[in-house]
Design a protein around this motif. Sequence first.
Motif, mmCIF file in Angstrom:
data_model
loop_
_atom_site.group_PDB
_atom_site.id
_atom_site.type_symbol
_atom_site.label_atom_id
_atom_site.label_comp_id
_atom_site.label_asym_id
_atom_site.label_seq_id
_atom_site.Cartn_x
_atom_site.Cartn_y
_atom_site.Cartn_z
ATOM 1 N N LEU A 1 67.705 116.022 43.568
ATOM 2 C CA LEU A 1 66.613 116.253 42.622
ATOM 3 C C LEU A 1 67.112 116.151 41.180
ATOM 4 N N GLU B 1 57.423 112.487 38.544
ATOM 5 C CA GLU B 1 56.598 113.705 38.598
ATOM 6 C C GLU B 1 56.783 114.410 39.935
ATOM 7 N N ALA C 1 60.058 116.187 39.991
ATOM 8 C CA ALA C 1 60.069 117.385 39.160
ATOM 9 C C ALA C 1 59.395 118.562 39.875
ATOM 10 N N VAL C 2 58.248 118.292 40.517
ATOM 11 C CA VAL C 2 57.545 119.362 41.248
ATOM 12 C C VAL C 2 58.376 119.820 42.445
ATOM 13 N N GLN C 3 59.007 118.872 43.114
ATOM 14 C CA GLN C 3 59.843 119.213 44.261
ATOM 15 C C GLN C 3 61.012 120.097 43.844
ATOM 16 N N LYS C 4 61.554 119.820 42.674
ATOM 17 C CA LYS C 4 62.680 120.619 42.185
ATOM 18 C C LYS C 4 62.252 122.057 41.888
ATOM 19 N N LEU C 5 61.009 122.215 41.441
ATOM 20 C CA LEU C 5 60.508 123.550 41.103
ATOM 21 C C LEU C 5 60.078 124.338 42.342
ATOM 22 N N THR C 6 59.467 123.669 43.308
ATOM 23 C CA THR C 6 58.890 124.385 44.464
ATOM 24 C C THR C 6 59.715 124.243 45.729
ATOM 25 N N ARG C 7 60.299 123.069 45.952
ATOM 26 C CA ARG C 7 61.035 122.737 47.172
ATOM 27 C C ARG C 7 60.172 122.899 48.417
#
Length: 773
Positions: A308, A333, A336-342
């Motif tokens: 990520l 995008e 970025a969302v994956q890095k925040l929520t996983r």
Amino acid sequence: MKQNEKIVPLLPLRGILVYPTMVLHLDVGREKSIRAVEQAALEDNLIFLVTQRDVNLDQPAQEDLYTVGTLAKVKQMLKLPNGTIRVLVEGLNRAELLELIDEESIANARISVYEETAEGDMEEKALMRSLIEHFEQYIKLSKKVSNETFATVVDVEEPGRLADLVASHLPLKMKEKQDILEVFDVKERLQLLISLIQNEQELLNLEKKIGQRVKKSMERTQKEYFLREQMKAIQKELGEKEGKGGEVEELRGRIEESGMPQSMKETALRELDRYEKLPASSAESSVIRNYMDWLLALPYTEATEDILDIRRAERILNEDHFGLEKVKERVLEYLAVQKLTRSLKGPILCLVGPPGVGKTSLARSIAKSLNRNFVRVSLGGVRDESEVRGHRRTYVGAMPGRIIQGMKKAKSINPVFLLDEIDKMSNDFRGDPSAALLEVLDPEQNHNFSDHYIEEPYDLSKVMFVATANSLATIPGPLLDRMELISLAGYTELEKVHIASDHLLPKQIQEHGLAKGKLQVREDALLEIIRYYTREAGVRTLERQLAAVCRKAARILVTEERKRIVVTEKNLQEFLGRRKFRYGEAEAEDQVGVATGLAYTTAGGDTLAIEVSVYPGKGRLTLTGKLGDVMKESAQAAFSYIRSRAAELDIDPDFHEKNDIHIHVPEGAVPKDGPSAGITMATALISALTGRPVSREVGMTGEITLRGRVLPIGGLKEKTLSAHRAGLKKIIAPADNEKDLDDIPDSVKENLQFVFVSHLDEVLQHALVGVKQ
């Protein structure tokens, strides 16, 4: 029955009983018992034998002895070296213990002796015969009594003696034997023995049946074991290291370690048990084996770890692809969302655009930037629903659908899964494959995707699906609703030059075996190839033309032994021959009755010249050029508008009664349809009827209504790129499409003037030039 009393020495017995007429050896070891035997030998050799109730007592009292025993005669005595006496006794009569006279040195008993008398009636004889018959059947079943013993029993004529003799040969418990001894009436004793023998016969029959079943089971088990050992030996000789047994154990271990869901594991183990029992030659055996292979080949817990790193992903996407900013932005995008929520579910992107713009290679780059495995499945020409969902295992040659096949190739539960050419699917009597894809492409459902072959739910929720299509027109609405559409319109000339020099040309030089520095293609030559040797939105034909240049260069290097070749605009025709296309479709001069329209095709945008000819006639309107129904209706709408506004347009109001009108769209073999040619047809008609020429630098697109309103259209970016390629300077487009300017590259907007209109009158102000000719 006679009885008399006597006082005789008493010998208590432990675990044994003596019947009248029975001769038996006894070993006497207790001191008191030894003295009793010696006392009997000194007197008349008579001794009373009675059984103890508890075998563990050394000094039994009267209550510890049964009340009925046997008066016996001591026949022989023998002292053994260990101090015990072996006594041979013969039973005489039944006797009842009346009193135990217990002296210190010896135990005497006062007993009542019973002498039996036979009645000799018919009932007694019948009971004797019945007893002998039952005893004979018992001997046949038990095989523990010899035939000589049975012959002895048969010869006995006294009923009491017969009963006692039979009882002595039966394997009865001590209590049962004592019960027989205590029955003084001969008939009752015979009946009791018959009942006991019948019970023994039933037990023996049951034992025999159980024994036979056990024997058969053991024989079968031994036979199977023997055959398996033989099979192993044969397989070993044939070079097969392990037979089916070893294979089953290996499969069972792989199932346990696979990490598959519990329901699927239960199904797999159940099928494995069936497989183990089936012979190897069975057709079903191979079906189950293939099923097991598919189950074990699928990933259940294996997953690649996403990297990520937004900067790294952006660098990879930029290295692999020039342009396509919108797609790259969407991927970043997601990262970025994956890095925040996983925990974000895999998105379902649909890349729409003409051939050759890099849709498939872009999906591969997405997988590379995410550090995920990549798998591609082509759906072009798929007509059968089972191609997606798989076949039922009952069919010959059944196998899973392409989704499960792709997951097997991916070897991880979170790959980037490319559904290529999703718009090329069709349906027939075998089902609708696009409907089968609805479950695959729905994030709320694909966590338990059901394949007909696998039968158990399989989790697709972690897969990132990417679909590609050339056109949205052939994709069903419900399927479109489940995907996020990203349009790839095509490349500008500048972008194509960059792609050719940075990606395509180095690749072709390497593939054709040309050493570094042996071939140089200058930028002016690349631009010449793009303008005059290709006409496309993508770069596929451009790559083929570069491959042709490399082939020619390779031949020259080999035959002429030149050290270096430089391809320029001047010598390009030596490599590719004469120009194949005109650069741009703009007319050389302004003409009457000819307007340039902008069209959208599956190959990107294109320019479309619409010609109108007016000649004397009776008002007939002719449309040619292989036009679709929508385009014909646009022509009718333009014609009706002009008739209604003839006076304002400076046109003879009776023109439709005096003239025939012919509208033609060149390239008549190519089908054309769509409403966006409405204002182009109206402009060409008005030009032909008024004699005013249309500007050759103007391209236009927009739908027209009967009131002259201009309605919005789609594909403005593609149409703008085609106008740029054609060398046009001004584009007339509907006012509602002004928002689409953001999608058009700045390098293109710099060379074009955009005019946004809402009515046909505004179109005519910018399209018609000069005066009536």
